[in-house]
Design an enzyme around this catalytic site. Structure first.
Site, PDB file in Angstrom:
ATOM      1  N   SER A 135      72.811 -41.817 -54.356  1.00  0.00           N
ATOM      2  CA  SER A 135      72.594 -43.119 -54.958  1.00  0.00           C
ATOM      3  C   SER A 135      71.598 -43.849 -54.056  1.00  0.00           C
ATOM      4  CB  SER A 135      73.931 -43.869 -55.016  1.00  0.00           C
ATOM      5  OG  SER A 135      73.742 -45.198 -55.436  1.00  0.00           O
ATOM      6  N   LYS A 161      70.278 -41.013 -58.290  1.00  0.00           N
ATOM      7  CA  LYS A 161      70.606 -42.250 -59.023  1.00  0.00           C
ATOM      8  C   LYS A 161      69.815 -43.375 -58.378  1.00  0.00           C
ATOM      9  CE  LYS A 161      74.706 -45.067 -58.705  1.00  0.00           C
ATOM     10  NZ  LYS A 161      76.181 -45.117 -58.858  1.00  0.00           N
ATOM     11  N   LYS A 163      69.277 -47.432 -58.026  1.00  0.00           N
ATOM     12  CA  LYS A 163      69.845 -48.747 -58.268  1.00  0.00           C
ATOM     13  C   LYS A 163      68.730 -49.604 -58.876  1.00  0.00           C
ATOM     14  CE  LYS A 163      74.029 -48.556 -56.508  1.00  0.00           C
ATOM     15  NZ  LYS A 163      75.225 -48.822 -57.332  1.00  0.00           N
ATOM     16  N   ASP A 188      71.640 -47.230 -62.157  1.00  0.00           N
ATOM     17  CA  ASP A 188      72.857 -48.046 -62.072  1.00  0.00           C
ATOM     18  C   ASP A 188      72.450 -49.508 -61.878  1.00  0.00           C
ATOM     19  OD1 ASP A 188      75.342 -49.166 -61.657  1.00  0.00           O
ATOM     20  OD2 ASP A 188      75.860 -47.948 -59.897  1.00  0.00           O
ATOM     21  N   GLU A 213      74.094 -46.631 -66.011  1.00  0.00           N
ATOM     22  CA  GLU A 213      75.423 -47.041 -65.535  1.00  0.00           C
ATOM     23  C   GLU A 213      75.555 -48.567 -65.527  1.00  0.00           C
ATOM     24  OE1 GLU A 213      76.289 -45.146 -61.809  1.00  0.00           O
ATOM     25  OE2 GLU A 213      78.044 -46.384 -61.397  1.00  0.00           O
ATOM     26  N   ASP A 238      81.268 -48.127 -65.114  1.00  0.00           N
ATOM     27  CA  ASP A 238      81.851 -48.083 -63.769  1.00  0.00           C
ATOM     28  C   ASP A 238      82.786 -49.295 -63.658  1.00  0.00           C
ATOM     29  OD1 ASP A 238      82.363 -48.377 -61.031  1.00  0.00           O
ATOM     30  OD2 ASP A 238      80.304 -48.131 -60.374  1.00  0.00           O
ATOM     31  N   LYS A 262      86.290 -43.782 -60.092  1.00  0.00           N
ATOM     32  CA  LYS A 262      86.503 -44.066 -58.667  1.00  0.00           C
ATOM     33  C   LYS A 262      87.984 -44.367 -58.526  1.00  0.00           C
ATOM     34  CE  LYS A 262      82.010 -46.322 -57.927  1.00  0.00           C
ATOM     35  NZ  LYS A 262      81.313 -47.625 -57.784  1.00  0.00           N
ATOM     36  N   GLY A 290      81.031 -43.243 -55.966  1.00  0.00           N
ATOM     37  CA  GLY A 290      81.239 -43.396 -54.528  1.00  0.00           C
ATOM     38  C   GLY A 290      81.215 -44.854 -54.136  1.00  0.00           C
TER      39      GLY A 290
HETATM   40  O1  OSB Z   1      78.112 -48.986 -58.240  1.00  0.00           O
HETATM   41  O2  OSB Z   1      78.367 -46.948 -57.777  1.00  0.00           O
HETATM   42  C1  OSB Z   1      78.277 -48.122 -57.394  1.00  0.00           C
HETATM   43  C2  OSB Z   1      78.276 -48.274 -53.577  1.00  0.00           C
HETATM   44  C3  OSB Z   1      79.057 -49.389 -53.358  1.00  0.00           C
HETATM   45  C4  OSB Z   1      79.524 -50.086 -54.446  1.00  0.00           C
HETATM   46  C5  OSB Z   1      79.230 -49.666 -55.738  1.00  0.00           C
HETATM   47  C6  OSB Z   1      78.468 -48.525 -55.962  1.00  0.00           C
HETATM   48  C7  OSB Z   1      77.950 -47.840 -54.843  1.00  0.00           C
HETATM   49  C8  OSB Z   1      77.067 -46.695 -54.955  1.00  0.00           C
HETATM   50  C9  OSB Z   1      77.009 -45.761 -53.757  1.00  0.00           C
HETATM   51  O3  OSB Z   1      76.343 -46.476 -55.886  1.00  0.00           O
HETATM   52  C10 OSB Z   1      77.579 -44.414 -54.037  1.00  0.00           C
HETATM   53  C11 OSB Z   1      77.812 -43.634 -52.754  1.00  0.00           C
HETATM   54  O4  OSB Z   1      78.909 -43.760 -52.159  1.00  0.00           O
HETATM   55  O5  OSB Z   1      76.918 -42.905 -52.340  1.00  0.00           O
HETATM   56 MG    MG Z   2      78.109 -48.022 -60.151  1.00  0.00          MG
END
Ligand code: OSB
Ligand code: MG
Length: 372
Positions: A135, A161, A163, A188, A213, A238, A262, A290
Protein backbone atom coordinates in the site's frame (compact mmCIF):
# COMPACT_ATOMS: atom_id res chain seq x y z
CA UNK A 1 -7.53 -21.75 30.73
CA UNK A 2 -7.64 -19.37 33.64
CA UNK A 3 -6.06 -15.97 33.00
CA UNK A 4 -3.43 -15.04 35.60
CA UNK A 5 -2.47 -11.60 34.38
CA UNK A 6 -2.89 -9.28 31.42
CA UNK A 7 -0.37 -6.61 30.60
CA UNK A 8 -0.70 -3.91 27.98
CA UNK A 9 1.88 -1.53 26.56
CA UNK A 10 1.45 1.54 24.40
CA UNK A 11 4.12 1.39 21.70
CA UNK A 12 5.24 4.12 19.30
CA UNK A 13 7.08 2.62 16.35
CA UNK A 14 9.12 4.89 14.03
CA UNK A 15 8.13 4.21 10.39
CA UNK A 16 10.95 3.82 7.85
CA UNK A 17 9.24 6.38 5.63
CA UNK A 18 6.24 8.68 6.24
CA UNK A 19 2.86 7.22 5.25
CA UNK A 20 0.37 9.68 3.74
CA UNK A 21 -3.31 8.95 3.17
CA UNK A 22 -6.40 11.04 2.53
CA UNK A 23 -6.76 11.38 6.32
CA UNK A 24 -3.23 12.47 7.19
CA UNK A 25 0.49 11.84 7.26
CA UNK A 26 2.23 9.64 9.84
CA UNK A 27 5.90 9.30 10.69
CA UNK A 28 5.27 6.89 13.57
CA UNK A 29 2.77 4.11 14.15
CA UNK A 30 1.29 3.60 17.60
CA UNK A 31 -0.39 0.45 18.83
CA UNK A 32 -1.16 -1.39 22.05
CA UNK A 33 0.60 -4.69 22.68
CA UNK A 34 -1.33 -7.09 24.91
CA UNK A 35 0.31 -9.92 26.82
CA UNK A 36 -2.00 -12.49 28.41
CA UNK A 37 -0.50 -14.94 30.90
CA UNK A 38 -2.06 -18.30 31.78
CA UNK A 39 -0.78 -21.78 32.66
CA UNK A 40 2.83 -20.59 32.44
CA UNK A 41 2.34 -19.43 28.83
CA UNK A 42 2.08 -15.98 27.24
CA UNK A 43 -0.22 -14.94 24.41
CA UNK A 44 0.42 -11.77 22.39
CA UNK A 45 -2.11 -9.49 20.74
CA UNK A 46 -1.97 -6.19 18.89
CA UNK A 47 -4.67 -3.55 19.14
CA UNK A 48 -4.43 -1.71 15.80
CA UNK A 49 -6.14 1.54 16.78
CA UNK A 50 -3.93 4.48 15.76
CA UNK A 51 -2.94 7.55 17.76
CA UNK A 52 -5.33 9.78 15.81
CA UNK A 53 -8.99 9.15 14.89
CA UNK A 54 -8.38 9.65 11.13
CA UNK A 55 -9.12 6.17 9.82
CA UNK A 56 -11.85 5.38 12.34
CA UNK A 57 -13.20 6.71 15.62
CA UNK A 58 -11.10 4.42 17.82
CA UNK A 59 -7.67 5.60 19.00
CA UNK A 60 -4.92 4.34 21.29
CA UNK A 61 -6.51 6.54 23.96
CA UNK A 62 -10.04 5.15 23.60
CA UNK A 63 -8.78 1.55 23.39
CA UNK A 64 -6.55 2.01 26.42
CA UNK A 65 -9.49 3.44 28.38
CA UNK A 66 -11.90 0.66 27.41
CA UNK A 67 -9.32 -2.07 28.02
CA UNK A 68 -8.14 -0.66 31.35
CA UNK A 69 -11.52 0.26 32.81
CA UNK A 70 -13.82 -2.44 31.42
CA UNK A 71 -12.38 -5.31 29.41
CA UNK A 72 -9.27 -6.26 31.40
CA UNK A 73 -10.91 -6.09 34.86
CA UNK A 74 -13.68 -8.34 33.57
CA UNK A 75 -11.42 -10.87 31.89
CA UNK A 76 -8.64 -10.87 34.50
CA UNK A 77 -8.77 -14.25 36.30
CA UNK A 78 -11.63 -15.42 34.07
CA UNK A 79 -11.88 -18.94 32.68
CA UNK A 80 -11.76 -19.45 28.91
CA UNK A 81 -12.55 -22.59 26.99
CA UNK A 82 -11.99 -20.95 23.61
CA UNK A 83 -10.85 -17.48 22.37
CA UNK A 84 -14.26 -16.88 20.80
CA UNK A 85 -15.73 -16.94 24.34
CA UNK A 86 -14.54 -13.34 24.64
CA UNK A 87 -17.25 -12.13 22.29
CA UNK A 88 -20.07 -13.01 24.65
CA UNK A 89 -18.26 -11.64 27.68
CA UNK A 90 -17.69 -8.20 26.13
CA UNK A 91 -20.82 -7.98 24.00
CA UNK A 92 -22.37 -5.56 26.51
CA UNK A 93 -19.64 -3.03 25.63
CA UNK A 94 -20.86 -1.16 22.56
CA UNK A 95 -18.38 -0.68 19.75
CA UNK A 96 -14.65 -0.50 20.56
CA UNK A 97 -13.95 -3.35 18.22
CA UNK A 98 -10.21 -2.76 17.93
CA UNK A 99 -9.84 -2.92 21.72
CA UNK A 100 -11.73 -6.23 21.81
CA UNK A 101 -9.85 -7.61 18.80
CA UNK A 102 -6.46 -6.91 20.38
CA UNK A 103 -7.29 -9.03 23.39
CA UNK A 104 -8.93 -11.75 21.28
CA UNK A 105 -5.72 -12.07 19.24
CA UNK A 106 -3.74 -12.68 22.42
CA UNK A 107 -6.23 -15.36 23.50
CA UNK A 108 -5.88 -17.08 20.11
CA UNK A 109 -2.09 -17.03 20.48
CA UNK A 110 -2.35 -18.52 23.95
CA UNK A 111 -4.88 -21.14 22.83
CA UNK A 112 -2.65 -22.19 19.95
CA UNK A 113 0.36 -22.51 22.25
CA UNK A 114 -1.63 -24.61 24.72
CA UNK A 115 -2.83 -26.91 21.98
CA UNK A 116 0.43 -26.92 20.01
CA UNK A 117 -1.35 -25.65 16.89
CA UNK A 118 -0.55 -22.67 14.69
CA UNK A 119 -3.35 -20.17 14.04
CA UNK A 120 -3.35 -21.32 10.43
CA UNK A 121 -4.12 -24.87 11.59
CA UNK A 122 -6.76 -23.68 14.06
CA UNK A 123 -8.47 -21.59 11.36
CA UNK A 124 -8.27 -24.35 8.74
CA UNK A 125 -6.04 -22.29 6.45
CA UNK A 126 -5.32 -23.90 3.10
CA UNK A 127 -2.13 -22.17 2.00
CA UNK A 128 1.35 -22.02 3.47
CA UNK A 129 2.26 -18.75 1.76
CA UNK A 130 0.11 -15.74 1.00
CA UNK A 131 0.14 -13.43 -2.01
CA UNK A 132 0.90 -9.88 -0.91
CA UNK A 133 1.26 -6.34 -2.19
CA UNK A 134 2.25 -2.88 -0.98
CA UNK A 135 0.00 0.00 0.00
CA UNK A 136 1.82 3.07 -1.29
CA UNK A 137 1.07 6.43 0.37
CA UNK A 138 0.50 9.72 -1.44
CA UNK A 139 3.85 11.06 -2.72
CA UNK A 140 4.97 14.61 -3.50
CA UNK A 141 4.32 14.23 -7.26
CA UNK A 142 3.17 11.64 -9.81
CA UNK A 143 6.79 11.33 -11.00
CA UNK A 144 7.96 10.52 -7.47
CA UNK A 145 5.09 8.05 -7.10
CA UNK A 146 6.18 6.17 -10.24
CA UNK A 147 9.72 5.97 -8.81
CA UNK A 148 8.48 4.64 -5.48
CA UNK A 149 6.29 2.04 -7.20
CA UNK A 150 9.19 1.01 -9.45
CA UNK A 151 11.33 0.45 -6.38
CA UNK A 152 8.73 -1.87 -4.82
CA UNK A 153 8.39 -3.77 -8.11
CA UNK A 154 12.17 -4.21 -8.15
CA UNK A 155 11.90 -5.69 -4.64
CA UNK A 156 9.46 -8.26 -6.03
CA UNK A 157 5.99 -7.00 -5.13
CA UNK A 158 3.53 -7.86 -7.88
CA UNK A 159 0.50 -5.90 -6.66
CA UNK A 160 0.40 -2.23 -5.78
CA UNK A 161 -2.27 -0.20 -4.01
CA UNK A 162 -2.15 3.57 -4.38
CA UNK A 163 -3.59 5.85 -1.75
CA UNK A 164 -5.63 8.60 -3.42
CA UNK A 165 -7.30 11.80 -2.23
CA UNK A 166 -9.06 14.72 -3.93
CA UNK A 167 -6.68 16.46 -6.37
CA UNK A 168 -4.21 13.57 -6.06
CA UNK A 169 -6.15 10.87 -7.85
CA UNK A 170 -6.61 10.39 -11.59
CA UNK A 171 -3.35 12.01 -12.66
CA UNK A 172 -1.31 9.95 -10.18
CA UNK A 173 -2.98 6.67 -11.08
CA UNK A 174 -2.69 7.35 -14.82
CA UNK A 175 1.05 8.00 -14.45
CA UNK A 176 1.54 4.64 -12.72
CA UNK A 177 -0.67 2.80 -15.20
CA UNK A 178 1.26 4.34 -18.13
CA UNK A 179 4.60 3.29 -16.65
CA UNK A 180 3.40 -0.25 -15.80
CA UNK A 181 0.62 -1.29 -18.21
CA UNK A 182 0.27 -4.85 -16.86
CA UNK A 183 0.68 -4.22 -13.13
CA UNK A 184 -1.98 -5.52 -10.74
CA UNK A 185 -3.07 -2.12 -9.47
CA UNK A 186 -5.77 -0.87 -7.11
CA UNK A 187 -6.58 2.36 -5.24
CA UNK A 188 -7.80 3.32 -1.77
CA UNK A 189 -9.53 6.65 -1.06
CA UNK A 190 -10.20 6.12 2.66
CA UNK A 191 -13.65 7.77 2.45
CA UNK A 192 -12.38 11.02 0.93
CA UNK A 193 -15.19 11.55 -1.60
CA UNK A 194 -18.95 12.02 -1.64
CA UNK A 195 -21.33 10.60 -4.21
CA UNK A 196 -21.22 14.02 -5.91
CA UNK A 197 -17.44 14.55 -5.90
CA UNK A 198 -16.72 10.91 -6.79
CA UNK A 199 -17.52 11.64 -10.44
CA UNK A 200 -13.92 12.87 -10.80
CA UNK A 201 -12.95 9.21 -10.33
CA UNK A 202 -14.81 7.99 -13.44
CA UNK A 203 -11.64 8.05 -15.62
CA UNK A 204 -10.18 5.41 -13.25
CA UNK A 205 -12.77 3.02 -14.65
CA UNK A 206 -10.73 2.70 -17.85
CA UNK A 207 -7.42 1.95 -16.13
CA UNK A 208 -8.00 -1.75 -15.53
CA UNK A 209 -7.86 -1.53 -11.73
CA UNK A 210 -8.48 -4.59 -9.53
CA UNK A 211 -10.75 -2.51 -7.30
CA UNK A 212 -11.52 0.92 -5.87
CA UNK A 213 -11.42 0.80 -2.05
CA UNK A 214 -13.76 2.81 0.18
CA UNK A 215 -14.34 5.89 -1.99
CA UNK A 216 -17.16 7.28 0.20
CA UNK A 217 -17.91 7.80 3.88
CA UNK A 218 -18.14 4.72 6.06
CA UNK A 219 -21.82 5.37 6.75
CA UNK A 220 -22.78 5.80 3.08
CA UNK A 221 -23.57 2.22 2.13
CA UNK A 222 -26.41 3.23 -0.15
CA UNK A 223 -24.28 5.83 -1.91
CA UNK A 224 -21.68 3.13 -2.54
CA UNK A 225 -24.48 1.13 -4.17
CA UNK A 226 -25.37 4.09 -6.39
CA UNK A 227 -21.71 4.63 -7.30
CA UNK A 228 -21.08 0.94 -7.99
CA UNK A 229 -23.93 1.00 -10.53
CA UNK A 230 -21.95 3.61 -12.50
CA UNK A 231 -18.62 1.74 -12.46
CA UNK A 232 -17.29 -1.41 -14.14
CA UNK A 233 -14.46 -1.59 -11.60
CA UNK A 234 -15.47 -3.39 -8.40
CA UNK A 235 -15.87 -1.25 -5.30
CA UNK A 236 -14.24 -2.81 -2.23
CA UNK A 237 -15.37 -1.74 1.22
CA UNK A 238 -13.00 -1.33 4.16
CA UNK A 239 -14.19 1.26 6.76
CA UNK A 240 -17.90 0.51 6.15
CA UNK A 241 -17.73 -3.14 7.20
CA UNK A 242 -17.63 -3.49 10.98
CA UNK A 243 -19.35 -6.88 11.35
CA UNK A 244 -20.69 -9.93 9.57
CA UNK A 245 -24.10 -8.25 9.41
CA UNK A 246 -22.62 -5.22 7.67
CA UNK A 247 -20.94 -7.53 5.18
CA UNK A 248 -24.18 -9.39 4.49
CA UNK A 249 -26.16 -6.18 4.10
CA UNK A 250 -23.57 -4.43 1.92
CA UNK A 251 -23.49 -7.41 -0.45
CA UNK A 252 -27.27 -7.71 -0.46
CA UNK A 253 -27.68 -4.07 -1.47
CA UNK A 254 -24.76 -4.34 -3.95
CA UNK A 255 -22.78 -1.59 -2.28
CA UNK A 256 -19.57 -3.47 -3.17
CA UNK A 257 -18.30 -6.57 -4.95
CA UNK A 258 -15.21 -7.20 -2.83
CA UNK A 259 -14.51 -6.93 0.91
CA UNK A 260 -11.28 -5.96 2.65
CA UNK A 261 -11.16 -7.94 5.92
CA UNK A 262 -9.26 -6.55 8.91
CA UNK A 263 -9.73 -8.45 12.14
CA UNK A 264 -9.25 -5.29 14.23
CA UNK A 265 -11.95 -3.36 12.42
CA UNK A 266 -14.58 -6.10 12.87
CA UNK A 267 -13.87 -6.90 16.53
CA UNK A 268 -11.58 -9.87 16.19
CA UNK A 269 -10.41 -12.91 14.27
CA UNK A 270 -13.59 -14.88 15.04
CA UNK A 271 -15.77 -12.25 13.34
CA UNK A 272 -13.23 -11.89 10.50
CA UNK A 273 -13.42 -15.63 9.81
CA UNK A 274 -17.23 -15.46 9.85
CA UNK A 275 -17.13 -12.72 7.19
CA UNK A 276 -14.67 -14.78 5.17
CA UNK A 277 -16.94 -17.84 5.38
CA UNK A 278 -19.98 -15.86 4.30
CA UNK A 279 -18.14 -14.35 1.32
CA UNK A 280 -16.64 -17.69 0.31
CA UNK A 281 -20.05 -19.33 0.22
CA UNK A 282 -21.38 -16.48 -1.90
CA UNK A 283 -18.40 -16.38 -4.27
CA UNK A 284 -17.37 -12.89 -3.14
CA UNK A 285 -13.59 -12.31 -3.22
CA UNK A 286 -11.96 -11.05 -0.03
CA UNK A 287 -8.44 -9.97 0.88
CA UNK A 288 -6.62 -9.15 4.08
CA UNK A 289 -6.16 -5.46 4.78
CA UNK A 290 -3.36 -4.04 6.89
CA UNK A 291 -2.94 -1.41 9.59
CA UNK A 292 0.87 -1.05 9.46
CA UNK A 293 1.04 -3.80 12.08
CA UNK A 294 4.09 -4.88 14.03
CA UNK A 295 5.28 -8.47 13.68
CA UNK A 296 2.55 -9.56 16.11
CA UNK A 297 -0.36 -8.28 14.00
CA UNK A 298 1.43 -9.27 10.80
CA UNK A 299 1.62 -12.91 11.95
CA UNK A 300 -2.12 -12.77 12.68
CA UNK A 301 -2.87 -11.31 9.23
CA UNK A 302 -0.85 -14.04 7.52
CA UNK A 303 -2.72 -16.77 9.39
CA UNK A 304 -6.06 -15.19 8.49
CA UNK A 305 -5.09 -14.75 4.83
CA UNK A 306 -4.20 -18.46 4.62
CA UNK A 307 -7.95 -19.20 4.45
CA UNK A 308 -9.27 -20.32 1.06
CA UNK A 309 -11.44 -17.29 0.30
CA UNK A 310 -8.58 -14.78 0.46
CA UNK A 311 -8.09 -14.88 -3.29
CA UNK A 312 -6.74 -11.34 -3.78
CA UNK A 313 -3.27 -10.24 -2.55
CA UNK A 314 -3.22 -8.77 0.97
CA UNK A 315 -1.82 -5.48 2.29
CA UNK A 316 0.77 -7.51 4.17
CA UNK A 317 4.23 -6.36 3.19
CA UNK A 318 7.61 -7.51 4.47
CA UNK A 319 8.84 -6.13 7.80
CA UNK A 320 11.40 -3.87 6.09
CA UNK A 321 8.65 -2.01 4.23
CA UNK A 322 7.55 -0.59 7.59
CA UNK A 323 10.15 -0.82 10.33
CA UNK A 324 13.91 -0.69 10.77
CA UNK A 325 13.45 -2.66 13.99
CA UNK A 326 10.36 -4.68 14.87
CA UNK A 327 9.14 -5.91 18.24
CA UNK A 328 9.26 -9.56 17.14
CA UNK A 329 12.47 -11.51 16.75
CA UNK A 330 11.01 -12.88 13.52
CA UNK A 331 11.18 -10.62 10.47
CA UNK A 332 8.84 -11.30 7.58
CA UNK A 333 10.47 -11.40 4.16
CA UNK A 334 9.10 -11.32 0.64
CA UNK A 335 9.52 -14.45 -1.49
CA UNK A 336 10.42 -14.13 -5.18
CA UNK A 337 6.81 -14.90 -6.18
CA UNK A 338 5.40 -11.90 -4.21
CA UNK A 339 4.30 -14.06 -1.29
CA UNK A 340 5.10 -14.20 2.43
CA UNK A 341 5.24 -17.48 4.37
CA UNK A 342 2.52 -18.16 6.94
CA UNK A 343 4.03 -18.85 10.39
CA UNK A 344 3.98 -22.52 11.35
CA UNK A 345 4.91 -22.54 15.03
CA UNK A 346 2.18 -22.76 17.72
CA UNK A 347 -0.14 -19.76 18.10
CA UNK A 348 0.97 -16.67 16.18
CA UNK A 349 4.43 -18.23 15.98
CA UNK A 350 6.31 -15.12 17.06
CA UNK A 351 8.57 -14.22 19.98
CA UNK A 352 9.04 -10.71 21.35
CA UNK A 353 12.22 -8.66 21.14
CA UNK A 354 12.19 -7.05 24.57
CA UNK A 355 15.14 -4.81 23.74
CA UNK A 356 13.12 -3.12 20.96
CA UNK A 357 9.95 -2.99 23.08
CA UNK A 358 11.91 -1.17 25.78
CA UNK A 359 12.88 1.49 23.21
CA UNK A 360 9.39 2.11 21.78
CA UNK A 361 7.28 1.73 24.92
CA UNK A 362 5.31 4.81 26.03
CA UNK A 363 3.12 3.40 28.81
CA UNK A 364 2.33 0.18 30.61
CA UNK A 365 -0.59 -1.25 32.60
CA UNK A 366 -1.04 -4.59 34.29
CA UNK A 367 -4.02 -6.29 35.91
CA UNK A 368 -1.55 -7.16 38.71
CA UNK A 369 -2.38 -3.70 40.02
CA UNK A 370 -6.09 -4.47 40.25
CA UNK A 371 -7.49 -5.31 43.63
CA UNK A 372 -10.25 -7.85 43.40
O1 OSB B 1 -7.12 1.92 4.62
O2 OSB B 1 -6.12 0.09 4.30
C1 OSB B 1 -6.17 1.19 4.87
C2 OSB B 1 -3.03 1.74 6.97
C3 OSB B 1 -3.56 2.33 8.09
C4 OSB B 1 -4.91 2.57 8.13
C5 OSB B 1 -5.73 2.22 7.06
C6 OSB B 1 -5.19 1.60 5.93
C7 OSB B 1 -3.80 1.39 5.88
C8 OSB B 1 -3.12 0.83 4.73
C9 OSB B 1 -1.77 0.19 4.98
O3 OSB B 1 -3.52 0.91 3.60
C10 OSB B 1 -1.77 -1.28 4.75
C11 OSB B 1 -0.52 -1.93 5.33
O4 OSB B 1 -0.52 -2.30 6.52
O5 OSB B 1 0.46 -2.06 4.60
MG1 MG C 1 -8.38 0.89 3.23
Amino acid sequence: MKIDEIEMMHLRMPLRSPFETSFGRSVTRDCILLVVKADGLEGYGECVADWEPGYCSETVGTSWHILQEFILPQVHQAEFVHPSDLREKVQWIRGHRMAKAGLEMALWDLYGKQNQRSLKELFGGTRSKVEVGVSVGVQESPTKLVEVVEDYLRQGYQRIKLKIKPCRDVEDVKAVRKAFPDLRLQVDANSAYTLETASVLFPLDDLNLLLIEQPLDEEDLWDHHLLQKQLKTPICLDESILSLRHAQQALEMQACRIINIKAGRVGGLTEAIAIHDHCLSGGVPVWCGGMLETGVGRASNLALASLAGFTLPGDISATDRYYEEDITQERFVLNADSTIDVPTRPGLGVTLDLRVIEKVRMGIFSTRNLVK
